[in-house]
Write a protein that holds these residues in place. Structure first.
Motif, PDB file in Angstrom:
ATOM      1  N   SER A  51       0.819  -1.203   0.000  1.00  7.23           N
ATOM      2  CA  SER A  51       0.000   0.000   0.000  1.00  7.23           C
ATOM      3  C   SER A  51       0.859   1.262   0.000  1.00  7.23           C
ATOM      4  O   SER A  51       1.917   1.318   0.643  1.00  7.23           O
ATOM      5  CB  SER A  51      -0.897   0.011   1.237  1.00  7.23           C
ATOM      6  N   PHE A  76      -8.486   5.830  -4.747  1.00 13.56           N
ATOM      7  CA  PHE A  76      -9.871   5.358  -4.747  1.00 13.56           C
ATOM      8  C   PHE A  76     -10.633   6.251  -5.714  1.00 13.56           C
ATOM      9  O   PHE A  76     -10.803   7.445  -5.481  1.00 13.56           O
ATOM     10  CB  PHE A  76     -10.461   5.444  -3.339  1.00 13.56           C
ATOM     11  N   HIS A  88     -12.793   6.820   3.877  1.00 12.97           N
ATOM     12  CA  HIS A  88     -11.943   5.906   3.099  1.00 12.97           C
ATOM     13  C   HIS A  88     -11.329   6.640   1.920  1.00 12.97           C
ATOM     14  O   HIS A  88     -10.134   6.469   1.625  1.00 12.97           O
ATOM     15  CB  HIS A  88     -12.785   4.727   2.609  1.00 12.97           C
ATOM     16  N   GLN A  92      -7.238   7.112   1.368  1.00 14.25           N
ATOM     17  CA  GLN A  92      -6.509   6.600   0.211  1.00 14.25           C
ATOM     18  C   GLN A  92      -5.893   7.708  -0.628  1.00 14.25           C
ATOM     19  O   GLN A  92      -4.744   7.608  -1.075  1.00 14.25           O
ATOM     20  CB  GLN A  92      -7.455   5.763  -0.666  1.00 14.25           C
ATOM     21  N   ASN A  93      -6.645   8.771  -0.858  1.00 15.38           N
ATOM     22  CA  ASN A  93      -6.222   9.774  -1.834  1.00 15.38           C
ATOM     23  C   ASN A  93      -5.453  10.933  -1.239  1.00 15.38           C
ATOM     24  O   ASN A  93      -4.529  11.446  -1.876  1.00 15.38           O
ATOM     25  CB  ASN A  93      -7.447  10.300  -2.590  1.00 15.38           C
ATOM     26  N   GLY A  96      -2.678   9.063   1.278  1.00 17.59           N
ATOM     27  CA  GLY A  96      -1.790   8.335   0.375  1.00 17.59           C
ATOM     28  C   GLY A  96      -0.836   9.251  -0.358  1.00 17.59           C
ATOM     29  O   GLY A  96       0.373   8.981  -0.447  1.00 17.59           O
TER      30      GLY A  96
END
Length: 326
Positions: A51, A76, A88, A92-93, A96
């Motif tokens: 990840s 995502f 979420h 992720q975005n 991340g």
């Protein structure tokens, strides 16, 4: 020297990987296979399964592969679902992208191409979007991509006087379609092309959501851009960064004129040989009549062009999908 491609086993990312390899730029894939497909990764390309939220893994990968830069495609990508899963989406975005940038700084890597989205514009008041059109994202997904662009901008400013100033660009695009490799196809359950393909394979009739828009044929108009062209633009941006050439902070990868949903349906019938009349359903709330982006800046700097007709977009996507089920 290599280029790390986050999300490199996904539909778009794996096309970017192939284009990098063809250009001799030594891609390395980082993907946790949450939406990517292991078989999409080309044979012989280093694959790190993990990840982008794992900072240690990202830094280790950058160092071990002597990375020259990152093409950050992972994320995502489902705008509609992001409304139900905002936390979420931001994890992720936004987290991340922040972690990728942290790992890059620690490893002394200073080039990044960010796969952004035309969702940063939301529902603009203009029918032809340019780079400085007002940003009003309408979903957590669009917001997360805009924040990603801000992170790049702010990190570049913070490192401007250092020995490794961040050099970056963000590529924005709407609907990515087709295939440039028959072994790779769009697996998203939310995109128009795969939705229509699955309907046709199942012997069902595809549906148009609204035919009373203020457009020539009554269906809404969007940019549809071939995934091979999108991949080529990412490579051109990486090459420009690596060469130290000037580059814009963001580029719209648009067609300039767009295609209507009915034009797409007509092409589907022509190319597949399956004669059908699409059902007409109600409009989806918030769907504007027309959103199309110009690609003039990208054409100037990244050799951006629309190399595929609508029939070729459909044909390449259809053939790849049929091969997957053969």
């Amino acid at each position: 020297m290599s280029w790390i491609v986050t999300g490199g086993a996904g539909y778009i990312g794996s096309h970017v990987v192939r284009a990098l390899a063809d250009a001799g730029l030594s891609p390395v894939i980082v993907d946790n296979l949450s939406s990517g497909v292991a078989s999409f990764a080309p044979e012989g390309v280093p694959f790190v399964q993990g990840s982008i939220l794992d900072r240690d893994l990202m830094e280790k990968t950058l160092r071990e592969h002597a990375a020259e830069g990152v093409i950050h495609v992972a994320g995502f990508k489902y705008a509609g679902v992001s409304v139900q899963r905002p936390l979420h989406t931001y994890a992720q975005n936004v987290d991340g992208t922040r972690i990728v940038l942290e790992a890059m700084q620690a490893a002394g890597v200073a080039n990044i191409v960010f796969s952004s989205s035309a969702a940063v514009f939301g529902t603009p008041d203009v029918s032809l979007v340019v780079e400085d059109t007002e940003k009003r994202p309408a979903s957590p997904y669009g917001e997360s991509k805009l924040i990603g662009e801000w992170l790049l901008r702010d990190q570049a400013a913070a490192t401007a006087e250092s020995d490794k100033p961040l050099r970056h660009t963000s590529l924005r695009y709407f609907n990515v379609v087709g295939s440039a490799d028959p072994t790779v196809y769009d697996v998203s359950p939310h995109n128009l092309f795969p939705i229509v393909f699955e309907k046709l394979i199942a012997g069902e009739t595809p549906r148009i959501n609204g035919d009373d828009y203020d457009t020539e044929d009554g269906t809404n108009v969007r940019d549809y851009v071939h995934v091979g062209d999108i991949a080529a633009a990412h490579v051109a941006a990486a090459q420009r960064l690596a060469a130290g050439q000037s580059i814009e902070p963001a580029y719209n990868l648009g067609s300039g004129d767009g295609l209507s949903v009915r034009q797409i349906m007509d092409a589907m019938a022509r190319v597949t040989g399956i004669d059908f009349t699409p059902e007409i359903g109600p409009r989806r709330p918030g769907d504007p009549d027309r959103i199309v982006a110009t690609g003039e800046l990208a054409a100037r700097d990244l050799d951006w062009k629309m190399r595929y007709t609508v029939d070729e977009m459909v044909r390449t996507g259809w053939e790849a999908r049929l091969r997957a089920s053969a």
